[in-house]
Design an enzyme around this catalytic site. Sequence first.
Site, PDB file in Angstrom:
ATOM      1  N   HIS A 117       0.843  -1.194   0.000  1.00 12.50           N
ATOM      2  CA  HIS A 117       0.000   0.000   0.000  1.00 12.50           C
ATOM      3  C   HIS A 117       0.884   1.252   0.000  1.00 12.50           C
ATOM      4  O   HIS A 117       2.098   1.168   0.214  1.00 12.50           O
ATOM      5  CB  HIS A 117      -0.892   0.028   1.247  1.00 12.50           C
ATOM      6  CG  HIS A 117      -0.127   0.209   2.521  1.00 12.50           C
ATOM      7  ND1 HIS A 117       0.670  -0.771   3.071  1.00 12.50           N
ATOM      8  CD2 HIS A 117       0.004   1.285   3.340  1.00 12.50           C
ATOM      9  CE1 HIS A 117       1.244  -0.311   4.168  1.00 12.50           C
ATOM     10  NE2 HIS A 117       0.855   0.934   4.356  1.00 12.50           N
ATOM     11  N   ASP A 119       0.546   5.251   1.910  1.00  9.85           N
ATOM     12  CA  ASP A 119      -0.239   5.858   2.994  1.00  9.85           C
ATOM     13  C   ASP A 119      -1.145   6.962   2.452  1.00  9.85           C
ATOM     14  O   ASP A 119      -0.694   7.827   1.689  1.00  9.85           O
ATOM     15  CB  ASP A 119       0.697   6.451   4.056  1.00  9.85           C
ATOM     16  CG  ASP A 119       1.565   5.380   4.714  1.00  9.85           C
ATOM     17  OD1 ASP A 119       1.101   4.227   4.818  1.00  9.85           O
ATOM     18  OD2 ASP A 119       2.705   5.698   5.105  1.00  9.85           O
ATOM     19  N   HIS A 265       4.689   0.342   0.042  1.00 12.00           N
ATOM     20  CA  HIS A 265       5.491  -0.368   1.046  1.00 12.00           C
ATOM     21  C   HIS A 265       4.676  -1.477   1.688  1.00 12.00           C
ATOM     22  O   HIS A 265       3.442  -1.508   1.572  1.00 12.00           O
ATOM     23  CB  HIS A 265       6.054   0.595   2.095  1.00 12.00           C
ATOM     24  CG  HIS A 265       5.029   1.366   2.853  1.00 12.00           C
ATOM     25  ND1 HIS A 265       4.350   2.450   2.333  1.00 12.00           N
ATOM     26  CD2 HIS A 265       4.549   1.220   4.122  1.00 12.00           C
ATOM     27  CE1 HIS A 265       3.517   2.931   3.230  1.00 12.00           C
ATOM     28  NE2 HIS A 265       3.613   2.197   4.328  1.00 12.00           N
ATOM     29  N   ARG A 280       5.744   7.034  13.569  1.00 11.18           N
ATOM     30  CA  ARG A 280       5.701   7.504  12.183  1.00 11.18           C
ATOM     31  C   ARG A 280       5.093   8.902  12.111  1.00 11.18           C
ATOM     32  O   ARG A 280       4.089   9.175  12.771  1.00 11.18           O
ATOM     33  CB  ARG A 280       4.868   6.534  11.330  1.00 11.18           C
ATOM     34  CG  ARG A 280       5.082   6.682   9.847  1.00 11.18           C
ATOM     35  CD  ARG A 280       4.160   5.797   9.055  1.00 11.18           C
ATOM     36  NE  ARG A 280       2.827   6.362   8.996  1.00 11.18           N
ATOM     37  CZ  ARG A 280       1.756   5.736   8.497  1.00 11.18           C
ATOM     38  NH1 ARG A 280       1.866   4.499   8.036  1.00 11.18           N
ATOM     39  NH2 ARG A 280       0.586   6.331   8.457  1.00 11.18           N
TER      40      ARG A 280
HETATM   41  C1  SIN Z   1       3.441   1.318   7.586  1.00  9.68           C
HETATM   42  O1  SIN Z   1       3.652   2.524   7.549  1.00  9.68           O
HETATM   43  O2  SIN Z   1       2.664   0.782   6.819  1.00  9.68           O
HETATM   44  C2  SIN Z   1       4.211   0.485   8.602  1.00  9.68           C
HETATM   45  C3  SIN Z   1       5.503   0.032   8.036  1.00  9.68           C
HETATM   46  C4  SIN Z   1       6.294  -0.824   8.978  1.00  9.68           C
HETATM   47  O3  SIN Z   1       5.870  -1.021  10.134  1.00  9.68           O
HETATM   48  O4  SIN Z   1       7.346  -1.311   8.611  1.00  9.68           O
END
Ligand code: SIN
Length: 290
Positions: A117, A119, A265, A280
């Site tokens: 996906h 974000d 990602h 994040r």
């Molecule tokens: C995400 O932002 O989707 C999480 C990525 C991760 O935990 O590595």
Amino acid sequence: MESYELEAVERVTARPRREYTTFAVDSLTPVIGAEVSGIDLSQELSDEQLRDLKAAFLDHHVLVFREQILTQEQHKRFAGHFGELRPVNPPPPEGDPYILEISTTPESANVAGNGWHADGTADAEPSLGSMLYITRIPEPGSGGDTLFANMHLAYEMLSPALRGFLDGLTAVHDGLVAFQGYTPPPGYVAPKSEHPLVVRHPETDRRLLYVNRAYTARIPQLSPDESRALLDMLFNVVPSRPMLTCRVRWSPNTLVFWDNRCVQHHATYDYYPFTRYGQRVAINGGPLKG
Ligand code: SIN
């Protein structure tokens, strides 16, 4: 691979690499990702460092910074150099409204982002990028890697005939797609937006494939059956082509900054029942054009 796929990879790898004067850069793969060394993100950055970082971000799409000791304020200050910060949706019950905690406990049956996906693609103005700062990795010292895919190359590796068909289509992205089979968390306001299926990157003008399994619901120009079949085929482009991807193996105190406009990602949940923790921060983007 087909000849047009090989040619697409060659075009990407032949792109001239810029020289950066304020830090060193080591590519993770020829098509995506780079480790940046010789920069301390806890300090105020100079105009020259920021100019180099912005160029490296556009060149490599995913930047990895290791051995960074950052407070939440320093993390947010670094993100703020690239745009306005994006509040977490739904807002966290406590703590900073701009910090999303990424936390896996021994009880976690799944983890956020365990599928391909980008974000915030259901927002009318999707996120420019995200910065994930991981401070605790699973106890055995490995697992929990994050995979990243270059969506410019994903588009360019499609056959010319299919690319011609996709140009001009749009896709509806719906925040509720990610919650199929689950109840969204309290306070979640599900965004829903229509974007071109082939987007031009707002800063480089390069085309890219802009659909993802977590948020893309349908292609309104097609019948429901046609839309489902085409989307399933397009969702499979990344998982079936490792050539598009790089893998980040985290060490404690690593910050990774990725471009949500041209990168997908995938968090990898391969470390149950161990723990992992990070925070994040996301950055606002603008409307996307075809
Ligand atoms: C995400 O932002 O989707 C999480 C990525 C991760 O935990 O590595």
